[in-house]
Design a protein around this motif. Structure first.
Motif, PDB file in Angstrom:
ATOM      1  N   ILE A 128      13.895   0.309  -1.421  1.00 21.15           N
ATOM      2  CA  ILE A 128      13.938  -0.936  -1.069  1.00 21.15           C
ATOM      3  C   ILE A 128      12.344  -0.875  -1.019  1.00 21.15           C
ATOM      4  CG2 ILE A 128      16.007  -1.965  -1.532  1.00 21.15           C
ATOM      5  CD1 ILE A 128      16.597  -1.432   1.610  1.00 21.15           C
ATOM      6  N   ASN A 129      11.871  -1.857  -0.569  1.00 22.95           N
ATOM      7  CA  ASN A 129      10.085  -2.228   0.989  1.00 22.95           C
ATOM      8  C   ASN A 129      10.507  -2.198   2.004  1.00 22.95           C
ATOM      9  OD1 ASN A 129       9.048  -3.165  -2.133  1.00 22.95           O
ATOM     10  ND2 ASN A 129      10.450  -5.038  -1.219  1.00 22.95           N
ATOM     11  N   TYR A 130       9.797  -1.025   2.649  1.00 21.34           N
ATOM     12  CA  TYR A 130       9.981  -0.720   3.880  1.00 21.34           C
ATOM     13  C   TYR A 130       8.695  -0.829   4.213  1.00 21.34           C
ATOM     14  CZ  TYR A 130       7.252   2.976   1.604  1.00 21.34           C
ATOM     15  OH  TYR A 130       5.977   3.302   0.624  1.00 21.34           O
ATOM     16  N   GLY A 131       8.671  -1.259   6.495  1.00 20.84           N
ATOM     17  CA  GLY A 131       7.695  -1.251   7.095  1.00 20.84           C
ATOM     18  C   GLY A 131       8.091  -1.269   8.318  1.00 20.84           C
ATOM     19  N   GLY A 180      -2.437  -0.678  11.033  1.00 19.26           N
ATOM     20  CA  GLY A 180      -1.450  -1.346   9.647  1.00 19.26           C
ATOM     21  C   GLY A 180       0.317  -1.670  10.121  1.00 19.26           C
ATOM     22  N   ALA A 181       0.474  -1.055  11.519  1.00 23.37           N
ATOM     23  CA  ALA A 181       1.447  -1.847  11.991  1.00 23.37           C
ATOM     24  C   ALA A 181       1.512  -3.043  11.379  1.00 23.37           C
ATOM     25  CB  ALA A 181       2.226  -1.323  13.775  1.00 23.37           C
ATOM     26  N   ARG A 476       3.184  -3.781   4.928  1.00 21.70           N
ATOM     27  CA  ARG A 476       1.907  -2.693   6.024  1.00 21.70           C
ATOM     28  C   ARG A 476       0.562  -3.352   6.110  1.00 21.70           C
ATOM     29  NH1 ARG A 476       0.339   3.661   5.426  1.00 21.70           N
ATOM     30  NH2 ARG A 476      -0.941   3.752   7.543  1.00 21.70           N
ATOM     31  N   ALA A 477       0.055  -4.108   7.534  1.00 19.96           N
ATOM     32  CA  ALA A 477      -0.721  -4.618   7.719  1.00 19.96           C
ATOM     33  C   ALA A 477      -1.787  -4.626   7.215  1.00 19.96           C
ATOM     34  CB  ALA A 477      -1.215  -5.134   9.250  1.00 19.96           C
ATOM     35  N   PRO A 478      -3.179  -5.103   6.949  1.00 20.53           N
ATOM     36  CA  PRO A 478      -4.426  -4.138   6.605  1.00 20.53           C
ATOM     37  C   PRO A 478      -5.368  -3.326   7.576  1.00 20.53           C
ATOM     38  CG  PRO A 478      -4.580  -7.391   6.307  1.00 20.53           C
ATOM     39  CD  PRO A 478      -3.106  -6.978   6.736  1.00 20.53           C
ATOM     40  N   GLN A 479      -5.434  -2.895   7.325  1.00 18.17           N
ATOM     41  CA  GLN A 479      -5.573  -1.495   8.336  1.00 18.17           C
ATOM     42  C   GLN A 479      -7.596  -1.687   8.864  1.00 18.17           C
ATOM     43  OE1 GLN A 479      -4.432   2.017   6.144  1.00 18.17           O
ATOM     44  NE2 GLN A 479      -3.848  -0.128   5.080  1.00 18.17           N
TER      45      GLN A 479
END
Ligand SMILES: [Zn+2]
Length: 480
Positions: A128-131, A180-181, A476-479
């Motif tokens: 599954i998707n993760y972050g 990207g946290a 993930r947020a933009p880095q």
């Protein structure tokens, strides 16, 4: 070329006779005749969905053709559930999440100190998707040179930080956000000597990156001074002072009997324009490490409980003074029966709360919330007790968590919704059957009634059975 009036009429007739492009398209997958519930548009109707390349391409009451077809007659088709609070982030945990309808599981409360490594460890290997968030706890342990662990038990749990250490923590959070946290995580009750100024400094970093602060608050319960009300004042103030968005985790386990008052405070703060949200899970017990600062002197008064209200996760035994003292030396997970059904129901019914599990299983041991949170809300609280209706419950599991994150993580605008262009993360379940099976005695039992789960268009659960696929992607947020 001049085609003349007759040619023009012919062309128009031909154009009218041509079928609309979508009705002839063949999709990778069609989900037929399901009861599609989309919290964003408030749709609740029988529809067919066409999915290609992991994206929803068609939503129609007309027939759609697909290379693969799921017959969803009699089943609810919902956006996949998004869990903002899932500590267990490995193959074992993802299986239980998928079987409970979760398509995206995020570790935002404790978070990590190593954002790149965290994502790299899961890339291409996840069901599954993760972050993950950048964690204040992890930053504090690193700044104080405490050996890495899930929760601190040494210096990071027990002493105030120097100015230099606070600056070090700020730099670590900033580095994590640049990588990207998704958010910034806090467990202030686990770091009780973090000063109010230290917390404000961390909120200031979060505010600069538009990152929400996911906070396990400083105090639990109702006893003053040091009540959950005082703790909520601290973080609402921090949000107001710094401008960082605030998300209060597991409000019912922190608030206990004060939960309705905390919810009132959040509603009032929102009415004054402060960005604050919250979440809860559907159980009357929490779980945490017995070695943590939560069980420092005075815990019985804080939670208004005794040794018998603690259950050792590894064996299921209720504790006594002797066994408590023994296990406190070795460490391990303990369930804390500190809530009532009234508190849990009040939290679930509030329009302010999202559903989030706070789950972690290790070798089948842990809290039943890991495997059962979402099915328990839909089976026990929606179907059996009628405490809330289906679309409102699904809104708390899908749209609200997506919206909480989408300012910082734009890709979340394509999750938590069933609309054309959204990611095909979908949970298809039988509303008459869905129920949790995990218990405090047997926490590692799959929920029942989840029939199909799609992650990025790929079936991870098919006819109620887990599939050997790894379509999960990083959130993930933009880095920069
Ligand atoms: Zn917590």
């Amino acid at each position: 070329m001049n085609i003349g009036p007759i040619g023009l009429v012919l062309l128009i007739v031909i154009a009218l006779l041509m079928p609309a492009p979508n009705s002839q398209a063949t999709y990778d997958l069609v989900i037929r005749n399901g009861r599609v519930i989309d919290p964003e548009s408030r749709t609740d109707a029988v529809r067919n969905l066409g999915i290609s390349n992991g994206v929803i391409k068609a939503i129609s009451s007309n027939n759609l053709s697909g290379r693969n077809v799921i017959d969803a007659r009699g089943l609810v088709v919902s956006p996949g559930f998004i869990d903002l609070h899932q500590h267990g982030q490995d193959e074992e945990n993802y299986r239980f999440k998928a079987m409970d309808g979760v398509t995206t599981a995020l570790e935002l409360e404790v978070g990590t100190g190593f954002v790149d490594l965290w994502y790299a460890q899961r890339e291409g290997k996840s069901l599954i998707n993760y972050g993950v968030s950048a964690g204040h706890i992890a930053a504090r342990m690193a700044a104080m040179h405490e050996p890495l662990a899930f929760l601190p038990t040494g210096d990071a749990a027990r002493r105030a930080a120097t100015e230099a250490e606070i600056n070090d923590m700020k730099q670590r959070l900033e580095d994590g956000l640049k990588r990207g946290a998704i958010a910034v995580g806090f467990g202030i009750q686990y770091t009780p000597n973090a000063s109010r100024w230290e917390i404000l400094e961390m909120f200031r970093v979060a505010a600069r990156y538009g990152a929400s602060c996911h906070v396990h608050m400083r105090h639990a319960g109702v006893k003053e001074p040091g009540s959950s009300i005082q703790a909520l004042e601290e973080v609402i103030s921090a949000a107001a002072i710094t401008g960082a968005p605030l998300h209060v985790v597991h409000i019912q386990s922190t608030g206990g009997p004060a939960t309705p008052k905390l919810l009132q405070m959040i509603a009032e703060a929102k009415a004054r324009g402060i960005d604050v949200t919250t979440e809860c899970y559907p159980y009357i017990a929490g779980m945490t490490d017995i070695k943590s600062a939560i069980f420092d002197e005075g815990w019985k008064e804080v939670f208004d409980i005794d040794y018998k209200d603690l259950q050792w996760a590894a064996t299921g035994e209720r504790l006594t003074k002797e066994s408590f003292d023994q296990y406190r030396k070795t460490g391990g997970m303990v369930a804390v029966f500190s809530m009532t059904e009234e508190v849990v129901t009040a939290a679930l019914k509030s329009p302010l709360t999202m559903i989030a599990s706070d789950g972690i299983l290790e070798n089948g041991k842990g809290h039943p919330r890991t495997a059962g949170t979402y099915s328990r809300v839909l089976g026990n609280y929606v179907r059996q007790q009628g405490a809330l209706n289906l679309i409102d419950a699904l809104t708390k599991m899908t749209l609200m968590p997506a919206q909480r994150l989408e300012r910082r993580v734009p890709s979340m605008k394509n999750k938590g919704r069933i609309r054309i262009g959204a990611d095909a993360d979908l949970t298809i379940f039988d509303p008459q059957q869905i129920i949790d099976k995990s218990t405090f005695q047997e926490p590692a039992k799959y929920s029942e009634g989840i029939k199909f789960v799609l992650v990025n268009g790929v079936s991870v659960v098919k006819d109620g059975q887990l599939q050997s696929v790894l379509p999960g992607r990083p959130i993930r947020a933009p880095q920069n």
